[in-house]
Design an enzyme around this catalytic site. Structure first.
Site, mmCIF file in Angstrom:
data_model
loop_
_atom_site.group_PDB
_atom_site.id
_atom_site.type_symbol
_atom_site.label_atom_id
_atom_site.label_comp_id
_atom_site.label_asym_id
_atom_site.label_seq_id
_atom_site.Cartn_x
_atom_site.Cartn_y
_atom_site.Cartn_z
ATOM 1 N N ASP A 163 9.292 2.798 -0.375
ATOM 2 C CA ASP A 163 8.268 3.446 0.437
ATOM 3 C C ASP A 163 8.495 3.023 1.887
ATOM 4 O O ASP A 163 8.053 1.953 2.314
ATOM 5 C CB ASP A 163 6.880 3.043 -0.057
ATOM 6 N N LYS A 183 4.545 8.851 9.050
ATOM 7 C CA LYS A 183 4.387 8.188 10.352
ATOM 8 C C LYS A 183 5.423 8.643 11.380
ATOM 9 O O LYS A 183 5.323 9.753 11.867
ATOM 10 C CB LYS A 183 4.350 6.664 10.141
ATOM 11 N N TYR A 199 0.856 -1.185 0.000
ATOM 12 C CA TYR A 199 0.000 0.000 0.000
ATOM 13 C C TYR A 199 0.886 1.227 0.000
ATOM 14 O O TYR A 199 1.846 1.306 0.770
ATOM 15 C CB TYR A 199 -0.885 -0.006 1.254
HETATM 16 C C1 LIG Z 1 0.668 4.502 5.896
HETATM 17 C C2 LIG Z 1 1.367 4.281 4.622
HETATM 18 C C3 LIG Z 1 1.226 5.146 3.536
HETATM 19 C C4 LIG Z 1 0.240 6.271 3.525
HETATM 20 O O1 LIG Z 1 0.526 7.233 4.468
HETATM 21 P P1 LIG Z 1 -0.659 8.258 4.909
HETATM 22 O O2 LIG Z 1 0.016 9.198 5.844
HETATM 23 O O3 LIG Z 1 -1.711 7.399 5.531
HETATM 24 O O4 LIG Z 1 -1.150 8.912 3.672
HETATM 25 C C5 LIG Z 1 2.002 4.942 2.426
HETATM 26 N N1 LIG Z 1 2.865 3.914 2.368
HETATM 27 C C6 LIG Z 1 3.027 3.053 3.386
HETATM 28 C C7 LIG Z 1 4.025 1.961 3.277
HETATM 29 C C8 LIG Z 1 2.271 3.200 4.540
HETATM 30 O O5 LIG Z 1 2.408 2.305 5.530
#
Ligand SMILES: *Cc1c(COP(=O)(O)O)cnc(C)c1O
Length: 435
Positions: free
Chosen positions: A240, A268, A145
């Site tokens: 990511d 995060k 994701y």
């Molecule tokens: C949480 C997450 C996102 C999205 O981040 P948001 O701050 O919720 O938009 C993208 N990539 C990864 C791997 C994530 O865990």
């Protein structure tokens, strides 16, 4: 199990005012047959619902709270920043400081741009990669994701996996036609696709430790193959690390596995619990971003003072000697304890763990990709979730999410959790016998 009466009433109101009653889908706890708990406050590793009932929290705001709730250093930094003002729309010292901290922490990052969410970070990194290569194609991996931007919502994990939405209505076919999604941890399939399409691909984007199909560690061969093939075809490799960054190690998954991407995305933890994202990497790619270059990307509240202050304070704490070693000890106790439990009770489940990211899959075999993750018994997970909640343990409300341990979780909290898990799993065994 019905949630507490105050949460119940709030949720009834919320459902009239907000789609599904929540501002992000997994919070609704639909997958575990539960109404969401509304949270009044948090302290350390615990959260308290509207009736004041406490739970040991393994959601940690879905990853950001590696220090637990209300860490004094983070609170103090926010309070200090607050006295100066909440936002100026002009550059401030704290932005430079956090950017430099990220660059120091992560080897492959030479320059970084702050945004407001992980979604923005990945979306902007993709744009930079497309501009840099002059190509449109993107390769991602099933169950990963990368936020909810159009071109990345293909075979995605997290809430998309939980709700079983294949792509999403509202995303034009013409946008996703450039996105290919391949199986995670399959270097051969990847090499094959690159041989066929490599010269049309702008970027390969991957979660170097997958945390949105549950917790799935990378096969080191897999990450190495991504680096080798992208180099061969002049493709931008994007890690990511919105979840894994500053989580599995201070330098991220790229440090842990020794594979260096061209661009990295963060979020995060890097915001210390405030809304933040960041993307960065090679200077020659990042210098294309406006106003230095022609690739437009902007944000009214980007580099927000409160968020910068919280991020700086959090990174200062986690960069202290021994931080990750201590976190590893409690995390290992939880992971090993759960693994022993399922083995002893003969429950069909598997435990994956990288540092303080854990996955408990009620699956028949090992889980190293999305197919295998989806073979999990989600009903059984839901029963486990509800049993744990009744015993004061707050887990992510879906099979395809990560159990996070924070530095605020102490051995006694882990042991309390394991003894609750033993109780609940013994009950699961019974119901398995009956059906
Ligand atoms: C949480 C997450 C996102 C999205 O981040 P948001 O701050 O919720 O938009 C993208 N990539 C990864 C791997 C994530 O865990």
């Amino acid at each position: 199990m019905k949630s507490d009466p105050k949460s119940y009433l709030l949720f009834q109101r919320a459902k009239e005012a907000i789609p599904g009653g929540v501002n992000s889908p997994v919070r609704a706890a639909k997958a575990v047959g539960q109404d969401p708990l509304f949270i009044d406050r948090g302290q350390g590793c615990r959260i308290y619902d509207m009736e004041g009932r406490g739970y040991i929290d393994y959601v940690c705001s879905w990853g950001p709270l590696i220090l637990g709730h209300r860490h004094p250093a983070v609170i103090e930094a926010i309070e200090k920043a607050l006295l100066r003002g909440t936002s100026f729309g002009a550059p401030i010292d704290l932005e430079v400081e956090l950017a430099e901290m990220i660059i120091d922490a992560v080897d492959s990052v030479e320059m970084v741009r702050m945004v407001n969410s992980g979604t923005e970070a990945t979306m902007s990194a993709i744009r930079a990669a497309r501009a840099y290569t002059g190509r449109d194609g993107i390769i991602k991996f099933d169950g990963c994701y990368h936020g909810h931007s159009d071109s990345l919502l293909v075979a995605a994990g997290s809430g998309v996996a939980t709700l079983n939405i294949p792509g999403s209505p509202g995303v034009p076919e013409s946008v996703v036609q450039h996105t290919y999604s391949l199986s995670y941890n399959d270097p051969e399939a990847f090499a094959e696709k690159m041989a066929e399409k490599g010269d049309e691909i702008a970027a390969v984007i991957v979660e170097p430790v997958a945390g949105n199909m549950g917790m799935v560690p990378p096969d080191p061969d897999f990450l190495a193959a991504l680096r080798k093939e992208t180099e061969k075809h002049g493709v931008v490799l994007i890690f990511d690390e919105v979840m894994s960054g500053f989580r599995v190690s201070y330098g991220g998954a790229q440090e842990l596995y020794g594979v260096s991407p061209d661009l990295s995305c963060f979020g995060k933890i890097v915001g210390g619990g405030m809304p933040v994202g960041a993307y960065g990497g090679k200077k020659e790619i990042m210098e294309q971003i406006a106003p230095k270059g022609p690739v437009y990307q902007a944000g009214t509240l980007s580099g927000n003072p409160l968020a910068m202050a919280a991020g700086i304070a959090a990174l200062k704490q986690i960069s202290m000697p021994g931080f990750y070693e201590n976190l590893e000890e409690t995390s290992a106790r939880l992971g090993n304890g759960l693994a022993r439990l399922v083995e002893r009770l003969g429950i069909q489940a598997t435990v994956n763990r990288v540092g303080s990211m854990l996955g408990l899959f009620f699956a028949p075999g090992l889980v190293s990709n999305f197919e295998q993750a989806k073979a999990s018994d989600t009903e059984k997970f839901a029963a486990f979730y509800r049993g744990m909640l009744e015993r004061g343990i707050y887990l992510p409300a879906a099979q395809f999410e990560v159990i996070f341990v924070s530095s605020a979780h102490e051995m006694a909290d882990i042991d309390e959790t394991l003894s609750a898990a033993e109780d609940v799993m013994a009950g699961l065994q019974d119901t398995a016998g009956e059906t």
